[in-house]
Each structure stands twice: as structure tokens, then as C-alpha cells.
Design a protein around this motif. Structure first.
Motif, PDB file in Angstrom:
ATOM      1  N   GLY A   1       0.804  -1.207   0.000  1.00  0.00           N
ATOM      2  CA  GLY A   1       0.000   0.000   0.000  1.00  0.00           C
ATOM      3  C   GLY A   1       0.837   1.256   0.000  1.00  0.00           C
ATOM      4  O   GLY A   1       2.064   1.224   0.048  1.00  0.00           O
ATOM      5  N   MET A   2       0.126   2.364  -0.077  1.00  0.00           N
ATOM      6  CA  MET A   2       0.760   3.678  -0.008  1.00  0.00           C
ATOM      7  C   MET A   2      -0.141   4.599   0.797  1.00  0.00           C
ATOM      8  O   MET A   2      -1.335   4.332   0.953  1.00  0.00           O
ATOM      9  N   GLY A   3       0.459   5.656   1.321  1.00  0.00           N
ATOM     10  CA  GLY A   3      -0.326   6.552   2.138  1.00  0.00           C
ATOM     11  C   GLY A   3       0.232   7.949   2.184  1.00  0.00           C
ATOM     12  O   GLY A   3       1.348   8.217   1.732  1.00  0.00           O
ATOM     13  N   VAL A   4      -0.570   8.825   2.741  1.00  0.00           N
ATOM     14  CA  VAL A   4      -0.204  10.227   2.948  1.00  0.00           C
ATOM     15  C   VAL A   4      -0.338  10.491   4.437  1.00  0.00           C
ATOM     16  O   VAL A   4      -1.280  10.022   5.083  1.00  0.00           O
ATOM     17  N   ARG A   5       0.609  11.215   5.008  1.00  0.00           N
ATOM     18  CA  ARG A   5       0.609  11.569   6.430  1.00  0.00           C
ATOM     19  C   ARG A   5       0.536  13.092   6.585  1.00  0.00           C
ATOM     20  O   ARG A   5       1.238  13.815   5.887  1.00  0.00           O
ATOM     21  N   TYR A   6      -0.316  13.543   7.504  1.00  0.00           N
ATOM     22  CA  TYR A   6      -0.426  14.967   7.809  1.00  0.00           C
ATOM     23  C   TYR A   6      -0.188  15.167   9.297  1.00  0.00           C
ATOM     24  O   TYR A   6      -0.878  14.561  10.116  1.00  0.00           O
ATOM     25  N   ARG A   7       0.768  15.973   9.647  1.00  0.00           N
ATOM     26  CA  ARG A   7       1.058  16.286  11.049  1.00  0.00           C
ATOM     27  C   ARG A   7       0.201  17.471  11.470  1.00  0.00           C
ATOM     28  O   ARG A   7       0.542  18.611  11.202  1.00  0.00           O
ATOM     29  N   SER A   8      -0.921  17.189  12.126  1.00  0.00           N
ATOM     30  CA  SER A   8      -1.866  18.229  12.535  1.00  0.00           C
ATOM     31  C   SER A   8      -1.614  18.618  13.993  1.00  0.00           C
ATOM     32  O   SER A   8      -0.881  17.928  14.708  1.00  0.00           O
ATOM     33  N   PRO A   9      -2.262  19.681  14.457  1.00  0.00           N
ATOM     34  CA  PRO A   9      -2.131  20.069  15.871  1.00  0.00           C
ATOM     35  C   PRO A   9      -2.654  18.999  16.844  1.00  0.00           C
ATOM     36  O   PRO A   9      -2.240  18.949  17.991  1.00  0.00           O
TER      37      PRO A   9
ATOM     38  N   GLY B   1      -2.365  15.709  16.286  1.00  0.00           N
ATOM     39  CA  GLY B   1      -1.591  14.490  16.090  1.00  0.00           C
ATOM     40  C   GLY B   1      -1.568  14.089  14.629  1.00  0.00           C
ATOM     41  O   GLY B   1      -2.139  14.744  13.768  1.00  0.00           O
ATOM     42  N   LEU B   2      -0.917  12.985  14.360  1.00  0.00           N
ATOM     43  CA  LEU B   2      -0.747  12.502  13.004  1.00  0.00           C
ATOM     44  C   LEU B   2      -2.074  11.999  12.431  1.00  0.00           C
ATOM     45  O   LEU B   2      -2.823  11.288  13.101  1.00  0.00           O
ATOM     46  N   ILE B   3      -2.383  12.394  11.199  1.00  0.00           N
ATOM     47  CA  ILE B   3      -3.543  11.890  10.476  1.00  0.00           C
ATOM     48  C   ILE B   3      -3.003  11.111   9.286  1.00  0.00           C
ATOM     49  O   ILE B   3      -2.220  11.625   8.500  1.00  0.00           O
ATOM     50  N   ARG B   4      -3.424   9.838   9.175  1.00  0.00           N
ATOM     51  CA  ARG B   4      -2.901   8.950   8.129  1.00  0.00           C
ATOM     52  C   ARG B   4      -4.024   8.525   7.194  1.00  0.00           C
ATOM     53  O   ARG B   4      -5.089   8.102   7.645  1.00  0.00           O
ATOM     54  N   PHE B   5      -3.769   8.613   5.901  1.00  0.00           N
ATOM     55  CA  PHE B   5      -4.675   8.149   4.854  1.00  0.00           C
ATOM     56  C   PHE B   5      -3.926   7.074   4.080  1.00  0.00           C
ATOM     57  O   PHE B   5      -2.903   7.363   3.457  1.00  0.00           O
ATOM     58  N   ASP B   6      -4.411   5.830   4.103  1.00  0.00           N
ATOM     59  CA  ASP B   6      -3.720   4.724   3.451  1.00  0.00           C
ATOM     60  C   ASP B   6      -4.647   4.011   2.471  1.00  0.00           C
ATOM     61  O   ASP B   6      -5.839   3.837   2.739  1.00  0.00           O
TER      62      ASP B   6
END
Length: 67
Positions: A30-38, A40-45
Motif C-alpha cells: 500500500g501507499m499513504g499520505v501523512r499529515y502532522r496536525s495540531p 496528532g498525526l492523520i494517516r490516509f492509506d
């Protein structure tokens, strides 16, 4: 890493829930995108199984730290 807030991930996974070690492991990529938000980490895989041709792809969202 794309910038301070965004990054990309690629992964390979193998595992299974089993009663004996004779059961073959299921495999996936798989592949994913990570966003470091205030908050915590938000992951879309997006992932798919390697063992079953024609199986659908799986989408997963995770918010906050791993527990």
C-alpha cells in the motif's frame, strides 16, 4: 517528506490470525499520505492484497497517535 506537515509512505505487510504456524501469511502492499496536525498525526492509506487477484482495495484513515 514533502514539507513540515505532509509526508508519503509506502508499505508491505504480512500476517494472519491463525491457530497453527502451517497457515500461510496473507500479504499486502500500500501507499499513504501523512499529515502532522495540531491534534496528532492523520494517516490516509490505500492498500491491496497480493494473494487474491481481483480483491478490492482497502482505504484506512487513522487520527491521533498509535496506542
Amino acid at each position: 517528506i514533502l514539507n513540515e506537515s505532509w509526508s508519503l509512505a509506502a508499505f508491505y505487510a504480512a500476517g494472519n490470525a491463525m491457530n497453527s504456524f502451517e497457515t500461510p501469511l496473507a500479504r499486502g502492499i500500500g501507499m499513504g499520505v501523512r499529515y502532522r496536525s495540531p491534534i496528532g498525526l492523520i494517516r490516509f492509506d490505500l492498500a491491496r492484497r497480493l494473494d487474491d487477484v481481483g480483491e478490492p482495495r482497502y482505504f484506512h484513515i487513522a487520527i491521533g497517535p498509535d496506542l
